[in-house]
Design an enzyme around this catalytic site. Sequence first.
Site, PDB file in Angstrom:
ATOM      1  N   HIS A 219       0.866  -1.200   0.000  1.00 38.05           N
ATOM      2  CA  HIS A 219       0.000   0.000   0.000  1.00 38.05           C
ATOM      3  C   HIS A 219       0.895   1.241   0.000  1.00 38.05           C
ATOM      4  CE1 HIS A 219      -3.481   2.431   0.562  1.00 38.05           C
ATOM      5  NE2 HIS A 219      -3.823   2.135   1.798  1.00 38.05           N
ATOM      6  N   HIS A 258      -2.110  -2.463  -9.660  1.00 38.64           N
ATOM      7  CA  HIS A 258      -3.124  -1.822  -8.811  1.00 38.64           C
ATOM      8  C   HIS A 258      -4.332  -2.739  -8.752  1.00 38.64           C
ATOM      9  CE1 HIS A 258      -5.901   1.147  -7.162  1.00 38.64           C
ATOM     10  NE2 HIS A 258      -4.824   1.819  -6.784  1.00 38.64           N
ATOM     11  N   ASP A 309       2.637   5.628  -6.725  1.00 34.76           N
ATOM     12  CA  ASP A 309       3.847   5.570  -5.906  1.00 34.76           C
ATOM     13  C   ASP A 309       5.117   5.534  -6.749  1.00 34.76           C
ATOM     14  OD1 ASP A 309       1.886   3.547  -3.803  1.00 34.76           O
ATOM     15  OD2 ASP A 309       2.580   5.568  -3.343  1.00 34.76           O
TER      16      ASP A 309
HETATM   17  C1  SDX Z   1      -1.436   2.073  -3.346  1.00 35.19           C
HETATM   18  O1  SDX Z   1      -6.092   0.583  -3.342  1.00 35.19           O
HETATM   19  C2  SDX Z   1      -5.643   1.775  -3.588  1.00 35.19           C
HETATM   20  O2  SDX Z   1      -6.307   2.624  -4.126  1.00 35.19           O
HETATM   21  C3  SDX Z   1      -4.225   2.013  -3.116  1.00 35.19           C
HETATM   22  C4  SDX Z   1      -3.606   3.312  -3.547  1.00 35.19           C
HETATM   23  C5  SDX Z   1      -4.256   4.507  -2.884  1.00 35.19           C
HETATM   24  O3  SDX Z   1      -4.163   5.602  -3.423  1.00 35.19           O
HETATM   25  O4  SDX Z   1      -4.784   4.338  -1.743  1.00 35.19           O
HETATM   26  O5  SDX Z   1      -3.686   3.442  -4.953  1.00 35.19           O
HETATM   27  C6  SDX Z   1      -2.137   3.363  -3.139  1.00 35.19           C
HETATM   28  O6  SDX Z   1      -1.375   1.290  -2.436  1.00 35.19           O
HETATM   29  C7  SDX Z   1      -0.920   1.720  -4.708  1.00 35.19           C
HETATM   30  C8  SDX Z   1      -0.265   0.292  -4.744  1.00 35.19           C
HETATM   31  C9  SDX Z   1       1.128   0.394  -4.151  1.00 35.19           C
HETATM   32  N1  SDX Z   1       1.683  -0.979  -4.002  1.00 35.19           N
HETATM   33  C10 SDX Z   1       2.683  -1.391  -4.815  1.00 35.19           C
HETATM   34  O7  SDX Z   1       3.157  -0.746  -5.742  1.00 35.19           O
HETATM   35  C11 SDX Z   1       3.189  -2.793  -4.466  1.00 35.19           C
HETATM   36  C12 SDX Z   1       3.372  -3.617  -5.728  1.00 35.19           C
HETATM   37  N2  SDX Z   1       2.049  -3.910  -6.288  1.00 35.19           N
HETATM   38  C13 SDX Z   1       1.480  -5.193  -6.055  1.00 35.19           C
HETATM   39  O8  SDX Z   1       1.792  -5.792  -4.849  1.00 35.19           O
HETATM   40  C14 SDX Z   1       0.030  -5.300  -6.514  1.00 35.19           C
HETATM   41  O9  SDX Z   1      -0.034  -4.803  -7.784  1.00 35.19           O
HETATM   42  C15 SDX Z   1      -1.080  -4.684  -5.680  1.00 35.19           C
HETATM   43  C16 SDX Z   1      -1.009  -5.130  -4.272  1.00 35.19           C
HETATM   44  C17 SDX Z   1      -1.020  -3.197  -5.753  1.00 35.19           C
HETATM   45  C18 SDX Z   1      -2.411  -5.124  -6.267  1.00 35.19           C
HETATM   46  O10 SDX Z   1      -2.376  -6.475  -6.263  1.00 35.19           O
HETATM   47  P1  SDX Z   1      -3.692  -7.366  -6.504  1.00 35.19           P
HETATM   48  O11 SDX Z   1      -4.747  -6.610  -7.184  1.00 35.19           O
HETATM   49  O12 SDX Z   1      -4.026  -7.993  -5.209  1.00 35.19           O
HETATM   50  O13 SDX Z   1      -3.198  -8.408  -7.567  1.00 35.19           O
HETATM   51  P2  SDX Z   1      -2.418  -9.682  -7.171  1.00 35.19           P
HETATM   52  O14 SDX Z   1      -1.504  -9.391  -6.026  1.00 35.19           O
HETATM   53  O15 SDX Z   1      -3.400 -10.783  -7.037  1.00 35.19           O
HETATM   54  O16 SDX Z   1      -1.502  -9.906  -8.467  1.00 35.19           O
HETATM   55  C19 SDX Z   1      -2.101 -10.426  -9.657  1.00 35.19           C
HETATM   56  C20 SDX Z   1      -0.958 -10.984 -10.457  1.00 35.19           C
HETATM   57  C21 SDX Z   1      -0.066 -11.889  -9.597  1.00 35.19           C
HETATM   58  O17 SDX Z   1       0.513 -12.826 -10.453  1.00 35.19           O
HETATM   59  P3  SDX Z   1       0.269 -14.380 -10.100  1.00 35.19           P
HETATM   60  O18 SDX Z   1       0.883 -14.586  -8.714  1.00 35.19           O
HETATM   61  O19 SDX Z   1      -1.266 -14.559 -10.088  1.00 35.19           O
HETATM   62  O20 SDX Z   1       0.975 -15.121 -11.210  1.00 35.19           O
HETATM   63  O21 SDX Z   1      -0.100  -9.909 -10.896  1.00 35.19           O
HETATM   64  C22 SDX Z   1       1.170 -10.071 -10.291  1.00 35.19           C
HETATM   65  C23 SDX Z   1       1.023 -10.999  -9.102  1.00 35.19           C
HETATM   66  O22 SDX Z   1       2.231 -11.695  -8.876  1.00 35.19           O
HETATM   67  N3  SDX Z   1       1.582  -8.744  -9.827  1.00 35.19           N
HETATM   68  C24 SDX Z   1       2.849  -8.340  -9.743  1.00 35.19           C
HETATM   69  C25 SDX Z   1       2.782  -7.024  -9.293  1.00 35.19           C
HETATM   70  N4  SDX Z   1       1.493  -6.674  -9.099  1.00 35.19           N
HETATM   71  C26 SDX Z   1       0.758  -7.751  -9.432  1.00 35.19           C
HETATM   72  N5  SDX Z   1       4.018  -8.977 -10.003  1.00 35.19           N
HETATM   73  C27 SDX Z   1       5.148  -8.250  -9.798  1.00 35.19           C
HETATM   74  N6  SDX Z   1       5.161  -6.972  -9.370  1.00 35.19           N
HETATM   75  C28 SDX Z   1       4.004  -6.337  -9.099  1.00 35.19           C
HETATM   76  N7  SDX Z   1       4.029  -5.060  -8.688  1.00 35.19           N
END
Ligand code: SDX
Length: 373
Positions: A219, A258, A309
């Site tokens: 997050h 996201h 971010d």
């Molecule tokens: C913020 O919700 C909001 O609005 C939040 C926010 C706000 O303003 O409040 O926008 C602020 O928190 C932005 C997000 C910041 N976090 C990051 O940058 C951390 C990296 N991002 C990921 O961890 C991920 O993208 C999330 C947590 C943001 C979202 O993840 P989801 O929707 O839960 O998707 P998921 O984790 O189920 O991933 C789906 C697939 C997976 O592959 P598989 O395991 O199914 O093969 O996509 C891959 C994930 O591995 N994936 C990533 C990735 N994001 C998703 N792989 C590598 N790097 C990434 N960043």
Amino acid sequence: MADTAIHKGLAGVVADTTAISTVDAATDSLTYRGYPVQDLAETRTFEEVAHLIWTGDLPDREQLTAFTARERAGRALDRSTLDLLRRVPESAHPMDVLRTAISYLGADDPAEDRGADLATAERLMARLPSVVAADRRRRHGLDPIPPDPSLGFAENFFHMCFGEVPGPGVVRCFEASLVLYAEHGFNASTFAARVVTSTRSDAYSAVTAAIGALKGPLHGGANEAVMHMLNEIGTADRAEEWVDRALAGKRRIMGFGHRVYRNGDSRVPTMHRALVRMAEARGAGDLMELYAAVERAMADRKGLHPNLDYPAGPAYHLMGFDVPMFTPIFVMSRITGWTAHILEQQAANALIRPLSAYSGPPHRAVPAQRSQV
Ligand code: SDX
């Protein structure tokens, strides 16, 4: 009739209504009370946007004058709060310091048991930058710089951190980031605040819970993790190999992806322009080459787009802020969205208590004999 399907992470679940913002996955757009965020970020101050998020309308001149007077008058920390900040171990992360300070301010606020109100929201917005700046000063062995009521919210933060205000271009980039970070629907930290509020607990407890949620690297903590990642990669020519190795190790690349936006975070173009302006002002061409190389690698390999971010982290670095201050700066902005949701939850409350599907052992009798120890 209960919905028995499991929605892990509440993905795709509409938990309630809100009139504060629209995070629209279909158009990858974000509006605050109906206004597109990119237009607000380009044209309005953070104070104006805070008023909009809280009240539903942009302030007229009289309202803005009255609000900014209250905000400026409410910035100073009392002696006991400054003493508390001095006693928190310097090894503590600034988010832990901030969480501790909010708890203390709550314990010290006679209104704490009255429930959330706009006055509390305004007081929190006014004092958070003073806490973040004082913590930064002590980590550099410096005394706090008192807030300057002649300066706007964004300028005053630079003043309290560094003892000077940078040029208007840098302040404008910072102000745009505050507008972009202010509010984002039912994200994890906002939902945490609403859960606490739904039990009719107090605003400080709700904000403390939200800070705890925002700290996580999935997050708000991602903006710091982005900068650590870029520092670890070092140069643009190493980006592809680094990303490949990280993805092979199933690591998450911070600043990408996201839960809601699937084709790009609507806030990124505006923040990217601010980052480019900062990089031009600071002569940070190498950093921007590295930034672009990681973005290309993520697009090629995972089809993942940057979230807010990703540009925000390097922009804060170029503004001179220490990396561990990045997520506290996110808090300084998102306190407006959090408190708006606290007020909204309070106004039309229902205890937030979802169901769970049991997956443990089947029903069984307690053994007659206690096992011998
Ligand atoms: C913020 O919700 C909001 O609005 C939040 C926010 C706000 O303003 O409040 O926008 C602020 O928190 C932005 C997000 C910041 N976090 C990051 O940058 C951390 C990296 N991002 C990921 O961890 C991920 O993208 C999330 C947590 C943001 C979202 O993840 P989801 O929707 O839960 O998707 P998921 O984790 O189920 O991933 C789906 C697939 C997976 O592959 P598989 O395991 O199914 O093969 O996509 C891959 C994930 O591995 N994936 C990533 C990735 N994001 C998703 N792989 C590598 N790097 C990434 N960043």
